[in-house]
Design a protein around this motif. Structure first.
Motif, PDB file in Angstrom:
ATOM      1  N   ARG A 105      23.610  68.162 -22.770  1.00  0.00           N
ATOM      2  CA  ARG A 105      22.855  67.133 -21.775  1.00  0.00           C
ATOM      3  C   ARG A 105      21.574  67.119 -21.499  1.00  0.00           C
ATOM      4  N   LYS A 106      20.863  67.760 -22.227  1.00  0.00           N
ATOM      5  CA  LYS A 106      19.687  67.199 -22.800  1.00  0.00           C
ATOM      6  C   LYS A 106      19.954  66.199 -23.999  1.00  0.00           C
ATOM      7  N   ASN A 107      20.492  66.634 -24.562  1.00  0.00           N
ATOM      8  CA  ASN A 107      20.880  65.434 -25.546  1.00  0.00           C
ATOM      9  C   ASN A 107      21.876  64.527 -26.220  1.00  0.00           C
TER      10      ASN A 107
ATOM     11  N   VAL B 196      32.580  70.065 -21.059  1.00  0.00           N
ATOM     12  CA  VAL B 196      31.655  69.652 -20.787  1.00  0.00           C
ATOM     13  C   VAL B 196      31.440  68.348 -20.188  1.00  0.00           C
ATOM     14  N   ARG B 197      32.764  67.062 -21.054  1.00  0.00           N
ATOM     15  CA  ARG B 197      32.267  66.333 -20.388  1.00  0.00           C
ATOM     16  C   ARG B 197      33.549  65.994 -19.227  1.00  0.00           C
TER      17      ARG B 197
ATOM     18  N   ASP C 185      28.564  65.133 -31.175  1.00  0.00           N
ATOM     19  CA  ASP C 185      29.493  65.465 -32.706  1.00  0.00           C
ATOM     20  C   ASP C 185      28.639  66.247 -33.232  1.00  0.00           C
ATOM     21  N   ARG C 186      27.282  66.678 -33.391  1.00  0.00           N
ATOM     22  CA  ARG C 186      26.773  67.849 -33.171  1.00  0.00           C
ATOM     23  C   ARG C 186      26.963  69.264 -33.213  1.00  0.00           C
ATOM     24  N   ILE C 187      27.029  69.261 -31.834  1.00  0.00           N
ATOM     25  CA  ILE C 187      27.577  70.301 -31.238  1.00  0.00           C
ATOM     26  C   ILE C 187      28.483  70.540 -30.545  1.00  0.00           C
TER      27      ILE C 187
ATOM     28  N   HIS D 283      28.955  78.841 -25.732  1.00  0.00           N
ATOM     29  CA  HIS D 283      29.127  77.886 -24.565  1.00  0.00           C
ATOM     30  C   HIS D 283      28.444  77.554 -23.862  1.00  0.00           C
ATOM     31  N   ASP D 284      27.353  78.554 -22.885  1.00  0.00           N
ATOM     32  CA  ASP D 284      26.409  77.924 -21.812  1.00  0.00           C
ATOM     33  C   ASP D 284      25.570  77.012 -22.791  1.00  0.00           C
TER      34      ASP D 284
END
Length: 273
Positions: A237-239, A37-38, A244-246, A229-230
């Motif tokens: 991307r929104k938050n 993701v990053r 670390d929560r996701i 995963h999507d």
């Protein structure tokens, strides 16, 4: 018109969700967040651009086997190992990588397990992402990525998918099932089996086969992981502050072997006895 983007799945993604048996103590879901993701963020991209020692050894070993078979004379010449090591520029690698690769190349030169077999395809390992396979599950579609090291054609016409391994980790049967699922779409009229061969241990796995119901179960699981995963990627991307929560970390001794420990705020750098 550009390609339509779809959620994706692969064995690698599956392993980031759920580690192989015996590797649970190294698992951390935050690795998936960094890796998938990053990955375009500068500090993360810089880490991903550098192969770890095991990754480097695996890639060079694959390239070495490819070079032996690109010119089979190298398996007959007395200096065949030296020729391949020069092609791979092993003199520019670290001592650890160089020594292990020389052992791998020498062992393969002395026991070239693919010789005498009909090689349908053999990857060099640096071709980049394969073309995705579009799969459907109920009302959703996703892309399956399956980078296959080697396909052999058995005398009875069976496709034998072979994955070349290095290191001492056990074989993960899930990877074989993903390859067999891919083969069922790429070569729908041909029977397929899959196996692993460890180039350092000179060890074959038992051949893996799959029924239609087993492949369907794998397809359903991969579709579920692709969708999950999507969703999590879009949430991040929104938050971004919720990273670390996701993708919750599991910190402790496993941080010592994590490639992201230099940028992860949850990394435990020193653990007292």
């Amino acid at each position: 018109m550009g390609k339509i983007w779809l959620p994706f799945a692969s064995y690698n993604l599956w392993s980031l969700f759920a580690p192989a048996i015996g590797q649970e103590h190294w698992h951390c879901d935050m690795k998936r967040g960094y890796t998938k993701v990053r990955k375009r963020e500068p500090d993360v991209a810089a880490i991903l651009a550098e192969d770890s020692v095991p990754q480097r050894i695996g890639l060079l070993a694959q390239q070495g086997i490819y070079e032996f078979h690109a010119d089979p004379c190298r398996l007959k010449n007395a200096d065949g190992v030296t020729q391949v090591s020069e092609i791979l520029k092993l003199n520019q690698e670290s001592e650890q990588v160089r020594e292990r690769l020389m052992r791998i190349l020498t062992q393969y030169y002395e026991n070239p397990v693919l010789c005498g077999k009909q090689i349908f395809s053999l990857s060099r390992g640096d071709e980049g992402f394969p073309e995705p396979i579009k799969l459907y599950c109920e009302n959703t579609a996703f892309h399956l990525f399956a980078a296959i090291d080697c396909i052999l054609l058995e005398p009875d016409g069976t496709l034998h998918i072979l994955d070349l391994k290095t290191g001492h980790s056990d074989f993960d049967e899930r990877q074989a099932f993903v390859y067999l699922l891919a083969a069922s779409y790429l070569f729908p009229r041909q029977r397929a089996i899959a196996s692993f061969y460890n180039l350092e241990l000179c060890k074959w796995s038992e051949p893996v086969t799959a029924t239609a119901s087993q492949l369907n179960a794998v397809r359903i699981e991969l579709a579920r992981l692709a969708q999950q995963h999507d969703v999590e990627k879009k949430l991040y991307r929104k938050n971004p502050a919720e990273f670390d929560r996701i993708f919750p970390p599991t910190f402790g001794f496993r941080c010592q072997r994590c490639q992201f420990n230099s940028i992860c705020q949850f990394s435990v750098q020193e653990i007292s006895a």
